[in-house]
Design an enzyme around this catalytic site. Structure first.
Site, short mmCIF file in Angstrom:
data_model
loop_
_atom_site.label_atom_id
_atom_site.label_comp_id
_atom_site.label_asym_id
_atom_site.label_seq_id
_atom_site.Cartn_x
_atom_site.Cartn_y
_atom_site.Cartn_z
N ASP A 1 -56.51 -18.31 16.94
CA ASP A 1 -57.67 -18.65 16.10
C ASP A 1 -58.67 -17.50 16.07
OD1 ASP A 1 -56.87 -21.45 15.62
OD2 ASP A 1 -57.21 -21.64 17.77
N GLU B 1 -49.45 -17.13 15.20
CA GLU B 1 -49.74 -16.84 13.79
C GLU B 1 -50.06 -15.38 13.50
OE1 GLU B 1 -51.81 -19.66 11.66
OE2 GLU B 1 -52.59 -18.27 10.17
O1 TRH Z 1 -52.04 -16.61 21.14
P1 TRH Z 1 -51.19 -17.21 20.09
O2 TRH Z 1 -50.07 -18.00 20.54
O3 TRH Z 1 -52.12 -18.07 19.17
C1 TRH Z 1 -51.79 -19.38 18.71
C2 TRH Z 1 -51.11 -19.31 17.36
O4 TRH Z 1 -51.82 -18.56 16.41
C3 TRH Z 1 -50.92 -20.70 16.82
O5 TRH Z 1 -50.34 -20.64 15.54
C4 TRH Z 1 -52.27 -21.39 16.78
O6 TRH Z 1 -52.12 -22.66 16.29
C5 TRH Z 1 -52.82 -21.42 18.18
O7 TRH Z 1 -53.00 -20.10 18.64
C6 TRH Z 1 -54.13 -22.15 18.27
O8 TRH Z 1 -50.58 -16.05 19.12
P2 TRH Z 1 -51.23 -15.15 17.99
O9 TRH Z 1 -51.56 -15.97 16.79
O10 TRH Z 1 -50.33 -14.04 17.75
O11 TRH Z 1 -52.58 -14.62 18.60
C7 TRH Z 1 -52.62 -13.70 19.62
C8 TRH Z 1 -53.73 -12.69 19.35
O12 TRH Z 1 -54.00 -11.97 20.55
C9 TRH Z 1 -53.35 -11.67 18.30
O13 TRH Z 1 -54.48 -11.39 17.50
C10 TRH Z 1 -52.98 -10.44 19.11
C11 TRH Z 1 -53.93 -10.57 20.26
N1 TRH Z 1 -53.57 -9.87 21.49
C12 TRH Z 1 -54.29 -8.74 21.84
O14 TRH Z 1 -55.19 -8.32 21.09
N2 TRH Z 1 -54.00 -8.10 23.02
C13 TRH Z 1 -53.02 -8.53 23.85
O15 TRH Z 1 -52.82 -7.92 24.93
C14 TRH Z 1 -52.27 -9.68 23.47
C15 TRH Z 1 -51.17 -10.18 24.37
C16 TRH Z 1 -52.57 -10.32 22.29
#
Ligand code: TRH
Length: 374
Positions: free
Chosen positions: A19, A277
């Site tokens: 989010d 996402e």
């Molecule tokens: O963390 P997520 O599993 O988020 C989830 C999904 O979006 C899901 O669809 C939603 O319903 C739920 O949240 C509430 O995966 P996502 O979407 O890829 O988000 C991770 C974010 O973290 C992404 O912007 C990348 C960031 N990130 C970093 O910036 N640095 C890091 O070291 C890591 C591991 C991630």
């Protein structure tokens, strides 16, 4: 007087980082395109590692209940565009203050409900649908559903203007050295996941691949992925060295990376495991082979969503089957086929790059619904 449009984006962190990850990326891109953004978030703690440097043009504000003193900011810069991300309900006192401001200026804000990303068919049907507001201080206004998506009839995908130039200038050797990752030419695999039941199988595959050809280095992201890997590695036999003395599979555990460095990680690796996402879109733009762990939903609603995504990707059978097992369906993981899978990503990227991105579509939509200030 600053005439740049003022956006108010509301984000509630449900769990994980998607989010706030999407809201931050969108906020930063809108600011890069000359908009002013207030990002209201109930828990902004992840921004400390995701975006440690912040961004000019984006003010992050605590979404307290009630909003209290922060509402004063509306007097200084009234709201032009309201975004409720992922169905969160905007604070009623904010709507009331907005309505008061709109009464004075005679111009209502454009109110957008930004939805979750899906490749399913309903997205085209529902994108840009109006929903009249019937009650409360904003009665008579309209909320608009805005659906990101993978086809021209949807709201598109987040893709920053600066992305191609950043990617072209990227040098993996330099980046890996800067992160202290000891790279000796191994095949690089990144891992961002929840707790996939097939994780032990994956580690076996990678070790076998690393035994027969170049060794493999697995770069495990912080948080749940690290815990999941640590839970299975204990006592694994694939830690035995090869004849050349090198381990077939080495594992590096990463700290939390900024969103910029998270992109770099995906650009550096030959195979990326992404989840949720935001990172799935980044996996696509990275252009390498990738596997997606979809956010699981209790009623199994994620399974048709996964199939729709694989259809959009035109995934070859081995990649489709790998996704199914990685996402919890019974079966054996097939061996990764990196040349075939990366060709698939690149073809999908090419198709999707021809479509208008999410920020451009949002800006066009807002301009259409609300002509710029005189
Ligand atoms: O963390 P997520 O599993 O988020 C989830 C999904 O979006 C899901 O669809 C939603 O319903 C739920 O949240 C509430 O995966 P996502 O979407 O890829 O988000 C991770 C974010 O973290 C992404 O912007 C990348 C960031 N990130 C970093 O910036 N640095 C890091 O070291 C890591 C591991 C991630």
């Amino acid at each position: 007087m600053d005439h740049r449009p003022q956006w108010d984006i509301f984000c509630k962190v449900i769990d994980n980082h998607g989010d706030i990850g999407v809201c931050w990326r969108l906020s930063a891109e809108l600011a890069a395109r000359g908009q002013r953004v207030r990002l209201w978030v109930d828990d902004g703690s992840a921004l400390q590692w995701m975006a440690p440097e912040g961004c000019d043009g984006v003010a992050v504000l605590p979404w307290l209940e009630p909003l209290g003193m922060n509402l004063m900011r509306l007097d200084a810069a009234p709201c032009d565009v309201l975004v409720e991300a992922f169905g969160c309900e905007i604070a009623p006192e904010f709507i009331a203050a907005c309505a008061e401001g709109a009464g004075a200026t005679g111009q209502k804000p454009v109110w957008l409900n930004l939805e979750y990303l899906s490749a399913e068919a309903y997205v085209e049907r529902c994108h840009a649908m109006p929903s009249p507001v019937l009650h409360g201080p904003a009665a008579g206004w309209t909320k608009w559903f805005f659906y990101p998506g993978f086809t021209p009839a949807t709201g598109g995908l987040l893709r920053e203007d600066a992305l191609p130039a950043r990617q072209a200038a990227f040098d993996r050797q330099t980046w890996l050295a800067g992160c202290g990752i000891p790279w000796k030419g191994e095949t690089l695999v990144s891992l961002f996941c929840y707790e996939p039941p097939a994780l032990a199988q994956l580690l076996d595959h990678l070790a076998r691949a690393g035994t027969s050809s170049a060794p493999v280095r697995l770069l495990v992201t912080a948080g749940r992925a690290t815990s999941a890997v640590q839970a299975v590695v204990h006592g694994q036999k694939w830690r035995q060295p090869r004849q050349d003395g090198r381990e077939p599979l080495s594992i590096s555990y990463l700290p939390w990376l900024s969103q910029r460095d998270f992109d770099h990680l995906l650009w550096a690796c030959d195979l990326n495991f992404v989840r949720g996402e935001d990172s799935v879109v980044r996996g696509l733009w990275a252009g390498h082979a990738f596997v997606w762990q979809i956010y699981p939903q209790g009623d199994q609603a994620h399974l048709p969503k996964l199939e729709a995504f694989l259809d959009m990707l035109e995934a070859p059978p081995s990649l489709r089957h790998f996704h199914q097992v990685w996402n919890g369906l019974p079966g054996e993981l097939p061996a990764p086929d990196l040349p075939l899978w990366s060709a698939c990503t690149q073809a999908a990227r090419q198709r999707l790059q021809n479509q208008t991105d999410l920020a451009t579509q949002l800006l066009d939509f807002v301009t259409h619904k609300r002509p710029p200030h005189a």
